[in-house]
Motif scaffolding. Structure first.
Motif, PDB file in Angstrom:
ATOM      1  N   ASP A   1       0.862  -1.175   0.000  1.00  0.00           N
ATOM      2  CA  ASP A   1       0.000   0.000   0.000  1.00  0.00           C
ATOM      3  C   ASP A   1       0.904   1.232   0.000  1.00  0.00           C
ATOM      4  OD1 ASP A   1      -1.885   1.944   0.223  1.00  0.00           O
ATOM      5  OD2 ASP A   1      -2.520   1.411   2.269  1.00  0.00           O
ATOM      6  N   ARG A   2       1.047   1.868  -1.178  1.00  0.00           N
ATOM      7  CA  ARG A   2       1.964   2.993  -1.323  1.00  0.00           C
ATOM      8  C   ARG A   2       1.265   4.341  -1.162  1.00  0.00           C
ATOM      9  NH1 ARG A   2       5.562   1.024  -6.602  1.00  0.00           N
ATOM     10  NH2 ARG A   2       6.499  -0.812  -5.580  1.00  0.00           N
ATOM     11  N   GLY A   3       0.080   4.312  -0.595  1.00  0.00           N
ATOM     12  CA  GLY A   3      -0.652   5.564  -0.412  1.00  0.00           C
ATOM     13  C   GLY A   3       0.044   6.520   0.536  1.00  0.00           C
ATOM     14  N   GLY A   4       0.877   6.000   1.446  1.00  0.00           N
ATOM     15  CA  GLY A   4       1.566   6.862   2.389  1.00  0.00           C
ATOM     16  C   GLY A   4       2.831   7.493   1.842  1.00  0.00           C
ATOM     17  N   LEU A   5       3.225   7.152   0.639  1.00  0.00           N
ATOM     18  CA  LEU A   5       4.423   7.732   0.044  1.00  0.00           C
ATOM     19  C   LEU A   5       4.092   9.045  -0.648  1.00  0.00           C
ATOM     20  CD1 LEU A   5       6.040   4.558  -1.605  1.00  0.00           C
ATOM     21  CD2 LEU A   5       6.623   5.614   0.591  1.00  0.00           C
ATOM     22  N   PRO A   6       4.994   9.992  -0.697  1.00  0.00           N
ATOM     23  CA  PRO A   6       4.762  11.232  -1.445  1.00  0.00           C
ATOM     24  C   PRO A   6       4.545  10.929  -2.924  1.00  0.00           C
ATOM     25  CG  PRO A   6       6.673  11.444   0.001  1.00  0.00           C
ATOM     26  CD  PRO A   6       6.287  10.013   0.022  1.00  0.00           C
ATOM     27  N   ASP A   7       3.790  11.799  -3.584  1.00  0.00           N
ATOM     28  CA  ASP A   7       3.446  11.556  -4.994  1.00  0.00           C
ATOM     29  C   ASP A   7       4.709  11.448  -5.865  1.00  0.00           C
ATOM     30  OD1 ASP A   7       0.804  11.578  -4.330  1.00  0.00           O
ATOM     31  OD2 ASP A   7       0.495  13.703  -4.835  1.00  0.00           O
ATOM     32  N   GLY A   8       5.652  12.357  -5.657  1.00  0.00           N
ATOM     33  CA  GLY A   8       6.868  12.321  -6.474  1.00  0.00           C
ATOM     34  C   GLY A   8       7.667  11.049  -6.252  1.00  0.00           C
ATOM     35  N   LEU A   9       7.789  10.628  -5.006  1.00  0.00           N
ATOM     36  CA  LEU A   9       8.515   9.408  -4.699  1.00  0.00           C
ATOM     37  C   LEU A   9       7.811   8.200  -5.286  1.00  0.00           C
ATOM     38  CD1 LEU A   9      10.825   7.996  -3.228  1.00  0.00           C
ATOM     39  CD2 LEU A   9       9.443   8.042  -1.140  1.00  0.00           C
ATOM     40  N   ARG A  10       6.492   8.178  -5.231  1.00  0.00           N
ATOM     41  CA  ARG A  10       5.739   7.048  -5.777  1.00  0.00           C
ATOM     42  C   ARG A  10       5.889   6.967  -7.299  1.00  0.00           C
ATOM     43  NH1 ARG A  10       1.468   8.164  -3.409  1.00  0.00           N
ATOM     44  NH2 ARG A  10       0.322   9.239  -5.072  1.00  0.00           N
ATOM     45  N   ARG A  11       5.859   8.110  -7.962  1.00  0.00           N
ATOM     46  CA  ARG A  11       6.018   8.098  -9.421  1.00  0.00           C
ATOM     47  C   ARG A  11       7.418   7.646  -9.833  1.00  0.00           C
ATOM     48  NH1 ARG A  11       2.967  12.975  -9.082  1.00  0.00           N
ATOM     49  NH2 ARG A  11       4.896  14.193  -9.186  1.00  0.00           N
ATOM     50  N   LEU A  12       8.452   8.108  -9.102  1.00  0.00           N
ATOM     51  CA  LEU A  12       9.811   7.681  -9.417  1.00  0.00           C
ATOM     52  C   LEU A  12       9.992   6.182  -9.186  1.00  0.00           C
ATOM     53  CD1 LEU A  12      11.948  10.605  -7.947  1.00  0.00           C
ATOM     54  CD2 LEU A  12      11.636  10.041 -10.353  1.00  0.00           C
ATOM     55  N   LEU A  13       9.372   5.667  -8.136  1.00  0.00           N
ATOM     56  CA  LEU A  13       9.468   4.240  -7.859  1.00  0.00           C
ATOM     57  C   LEU A  13       8.773   3.427  -8.945  1.00  0.00           C
ATOM     58  CD1 LEU A  13      10.515   2.198  -5.816  1.00  0.00           C
ATOM     59  CD2 LEU A  13       8.347   2.386  -4.587  1.00  0.00           C
ATOM     60  N   GLU A  14       7.628   3.890  -9.398  1.00  0.00           N
ATOM     61  CA  GLU A  14       6.931   3.205 -10.494  1.00  0.00           C
ATOM     62  C   GLU A  14       7.737   3.272 -11.789  1.00  0.00           C
ATOM     63  OE1 GLU A  14       3.221   5.179 -10.630  1.00  0.00           O
ATOM     64  OE2 GLU A  14       2.388   4.171  -8.860  1.00  0.00           O
ATOM     65  N   LEU A  15       8.396   4.410 -12.005  1.00  0.00           N
ATOM     66  CA  LEU A  15       9.235   4.539 -13.196  1.00  0.00           C
ATOM     67  C   LEU A  15      10.430   3.595 -13.142  1.00  0.00           C
ATOM     68  CD1 LEU A  15       9.809   6.098 -15.829  1.00  0.00           C
ATOM     69  CD2 LEU A  15      11.085   7.761 -14.470  1.00  0.00           C
ATOM     70  N   ALA A  16      10.998   3.432 -11.948  1.00  0.00           N
ATOM     71  CA  ALA A  16      12.139   2.525 -11.802  1.00  0.00           C
ATOM     72  C   ALA A  16      11.743   1.077 -12.027  1.00  0.00           C
ATOM     73  CB  ALA A  16      12.751   2.690 -10.407  1.00  0.00           C
ATOM     74  N   GLU A  17      10.489   0.745 -11.733  1.00  0.00           N
ATOM     75  CA  GLU A  17      10.009  -0.627 -11.901  1.00  0.00           C
ATOM     76  C   GLU A  17       9.326  -0.861 -13.234  1.00  0.00           C
ATOM     77  OE1 GLU A  17       9.035  -1.433  -7.158  1.00  0.00           O
ATOM     78  OE2 GLU A  17       7.413  -0.990  -8.580  1.00  0.00           O
ATOM     79  N   ALA A  18       9.227   0.179 -14.060  1.00  0.00           N
ATOM     80  CA  ALA A  18       8.497   0.048 -15.316  1.00  0.00           C
ATOM     81  C   ALA A  18       9.174  -0.934 -16.260  1.00  0.00           C
ATOM     82  CB  ALA A  18       8.358   1.419 -15.996  1.00  0.00           C
ATOM     83  N   VAL A  19      10.511  -0.891 -16.326  1.00  0.00           N
ATOM     84  CA  VAL A  19      11.259  -1.809 -17.200  1.00  0.00           C
ATOM     85  C   VAL A  19      12.114  -2.692 -16.305  1.00  0.00           C
ATOM     86  CG1 VAL A  19      12.873  -2.021 -19.108  1.00  0.00           C
ATOM     87  CG2 VAL A  19      11.313  -0.059 -19.004  1.00  0.00           C
ATOM     88  N   PRO A  20      11.657  -3.885 -15.984  1.00  0.00           N
ATOM     89  CA  PRO A  20      12.422  -4.743 -15.078  1.00  0.00           C
ATOM     90  C   PRO A  20      13.717  -5.217 -15.726  1.00  0.00           C
ATOM     91  CG  PRO A  20      10.574  -5.951 -16.017  1.00  0.00           C
ATOM     92  CD  PRO A  20      10.415  -4.517 -16.445  1.00  0.00           C
ATOM     93  N   GLU A  21      14.691  -5.532 -14.879  1.00  0.00           N
ATOM     94  CA  GLU A  21      15.977  -6.032 -15.359  1.00  0.00           C
ATOM     95  C   GLU A  21      15.799  -7.378 -16.029  1.00  0.00           C
ATOM     96  OE1 GLU A  21      20.466  -6.899 -13.594  1.00  0.00           O
ATOM     97  OE2 GLU A  21      18.760  -6.534 -12.265  1.00  0.00           O
ATOM     98  N   LYS A  22      16.473  -7.563 -17.156  1.00  0.00           N
ATOM     99  CA  LYS A  22      16.366  -8.806 -17.900  1.00  0.00           C
ATOM    100  C   LYS A  22      16.884  -9.953 -17.056  1.00  0.00           C
ATOM    101  CE  LYS A  22      17.604 -10.927 -22.309  1.00  0.00           C
ATOM    102  NZ  LYS A  22      18.349 -10.746 -23.585  1.00  0.00           N
ATOM    103  N   LYS A  23      16.121 -11.020 -17.022  1.00  0.00           N
ATOM    104  CA  LYS A  23      16.457 -12.145 -16.183  1.00  0.00           C
ATOM    105  C   LYS A  23      17.749 -12.817 -16.664  1.00  0.00           C
ATOM    106  CE  LYS A  23      14.567 -16.429 -14.322  1.00  0.00           C
ATOM    107  NZ  LYS A  23      13.415 -17.368 -14.334  1.00  0.00           N
ATOM    108  N   GLY A  24      18.670 -13.049 -15.734  1.00  0.00           N
ATOM    109  CA  GLY A  24      19.911 -13.730 -16.047  1.00  0.00           C
ATOM    110  C   GLY A  24      21.008 -12.856 -16.585  1.00  0.00           C
ATOM    111  N   THR A  25      20.747 -11.532 -16.682  1.00  0.00           N
ATOM    112  CA  THR A  25      21.757 -10.657 -17.272  1.00  0.00           C
ATOM    113  C   THR A  25      23.012 -10.603 -16.421  1.00  0.00           C
ATOM    114  OG1 THR A  25      20.041  -9.303 -18.297  1.00  0.00           O
ATOM    115  CG2 THR A  25      22.221  -8.321 -18.071  1.00  0.00           C
ATOM    116  N   ARG A  26      22.864 -10.452 -15.121  1.00  0.00           N
ATOM    117  CA  ARG A  26      24.020 -10.318 -14.237  1.00  0.00           C
ATOM    118  C   ARG A  26      24.817 -11.621 -14.165  1.00  0.00           C
ATOM    119  NH1 ARG A  26      23.597  -5.846 -10.538  1.00  0.00           N
ATOM    120  NH2 ARG A  26      21.661  -4.708 -10.882  1.00  0.00           N
ATOM    121  N   SER A  27      24.144 -12.732 -14.038  1.00  0.00           N
ATOM    122  CA  SER A  27      24.843 -13.993 -13.833  1.00  0.00           C
ATOM    123  C   SER A  27      25.492 -14.520 -15.101  1.00  0.00           C
ATOM    124  CB  SER A  27      23.871 -15.051 -13.285  1.00  0.00           C
ATOM    125  OG  SER A  27      22.804 -15.246 -14.204  1.00  0.00           O
ATOM    126  N   GLU A  28      24.984 -14.150 -16.295  1.00  0.00           N
ATOM    127  CA  GLU A  28      25.490 -14.699 -17.541  1.00  0.00           C
ATOM    128  C   GLU A  28      26.443 -13.764 -18.242  1.00  0.00           C
ATOM    129  OE1 GLU A  28      22.105 -15.647 -19.852  1.00  0.00           O
ATOM    130  OE2 GLU A  28      21.312 -17.125 -18.449  1.00  0.00           O
TER     131      GLU A  28
END
Length: 383
Positions: A89-116
């Motif tokens: 429940d991210r309702g308690g986060l500031p609007d700017g922080l919530r938008r930046l967090l959603e932007l950071a999660e918008a494109v997830p890291e490709k699976k296996g990139t780090r290990s391979e």
């Protein structure tokens, strides 16, 4: 049941467990990367040990200032929640922080990139290295072609560079390098004489130490040792200076003004080093012979007069001018390597150091390879 845990830092986190399977995370204080922000690992342990937990909520009423350090903390917390199927429940986060967090999660890291990343097959790595060396050869030939065009303009009197720059580079490559050339050349002469003396003295032929030092210095050692010295001293300086000019966009500014960087920057350096290398080589030959004289007189008991007479009788114009020709060619290679690495430098301060290192390695390798080729060619033509 309420459980509170404080994780102290410049920013603070308190975790409260409620009876309705809800975990409340309170964030307070300033959160900055330059300070000791709380670690998400401790909060991860709390989430993993919470048991039948359904929801995680946030309270940021005590939060003062924050930067990307808080975003990274929340992103790791969010990844832990998703791994354990816990709703947020991210309702308690500031609007700017919530938008930046959603932007950071918008494109997830490709699976296996780090290990391979470092598990490329052997033949693929060999192929990549081969392609890289092939591109380097092409880059070198392109640079050599541009330099040839610039020399053509110089012959026609149309090259644009400042004569004062040429004089300054000549001083840097010539007079300022005399000290280190003096030391190294003298010691090389001493070493050659000492090595020869150990063997020749067993046969009563100590006088031929003069022949060994004279031929060795004029034919090979004077030129190659001067080339190695200038590779580490001048070639690296060329690469560092031109690399810094590229990082600060001075080379781009010259191009914008219609001035050829090849003519304005590279041509004076190549001319200066090509002119100074034979003179430094001649000076190195003389100092090497002086070093041999020092060993012959001080260790072998030879007279200075007899040593000099033997040296003069051994010295030939063929060996002398052969060494000077080699030195001139080495100077051309060193200047090209230094300027090429400077022009191909990246756009960061660390890339300047890498360019200087690559210039030294490249010029020394090319010089040693050229020395071997000269030895073969001179042997074929009987010099």
């Amino acid at each position: 049941m309420n459980e509170t845990r404080n994780i102290v830092g410049q920013g603070a986190v308190s975790v409260t467990r409620a009876a309705d399977s809800n975990l409340l995370i309170k964030l307070s204080g300033p959160w900055h990367l330059t300070r000791n922000v709380p670690s998400a690992a401790i909060l991860r342990q709390e989430l993993e040990s919470a048991g039948a937990l359904k929801t995680v909520s946030f309270d940021t009423s005590g939060l003062t200032h924050w930067d990307s350090g808080l975003i990274a903390f929340l992103a790791q917390t969010s990844a832990t929640c998703r791994a354990h199927n816990i709703e947020q429940d991210r309702g308690g986060l500031p609007d700017g922080l919530r938008r930046l967090l959603e932007l950071a999660e918008a494109v997830p890291e490709k699976k296996g990139t780090r290990s391979e990343a470092g598990k490329a097959p052997f033949f693929q790595r060999v192929g990549n290295l081969t392609i890289g060396y092939g591109l380097s050869v092409g880059d070198f030939m392109e640079f050599l072609g541009e330099l040839t065009v610039a020399f053509g303009k110089l012959v026609r009197g149309k090259a644009r560079f400042r004569r004062l720059d040429l004089v300054e580079v000549i001083q840097e490559c010539g007079a300022n390098a005399v000290g280190i050339v003096t030391l190294i050349s003298f010691l090389v002469g001493v070493i050659l004489a000492f090595m020869g003396a150990v063997q020749l003295s067993q046969f009563g032929a100590s006088i031929y130490v003069a022949d060994l030092v004279c031929i060795g210095m004029t034919r090979e050692m004077g030129a190659i040792m001067t080339a190695i010295i200038m590779s580490g001293r001048t070639g690296a300086a060329f690469a560092a200076k031109l690399g810094t000019m590229k990082v600060t966009q001075e080379i781009d500014a010259l191009t914008t003004m219609g001035i050829s960087p090849m003519e304005f920057l590279v041509l004076p350096r190549v001319i200066a080093l090509v002119l100074m290398m034979p003179l430094l080589c001649l000076y190195a030959d003389f100092l090497g012979m002086i070093g041999g004289l020092f060993v012959g007189v001080g260790m072998l008991g030879l007279s200075a007069h007899s040593y000099m007479q033997e040296t003069i009788s051994t010295l030939t114009l063929t060996n002398l001018f052969g060494g000077l020709f080699k030195a001139t060619f080495y100077g051309l290679l060193i200047a090209i390597a230094g300027c090429l690495r400077g022009f191909r430098c990246g756009n960061s301060s660390s890339a300047v150091g890498d360019a200087a290192t690559q210039a030294v390695v490249m010029s020394i390798v090319m010089g040693v390879v050229a020395c071997g080729l000269f030895a073969v060619v001179f042997n074929i033509i009987g010099i």
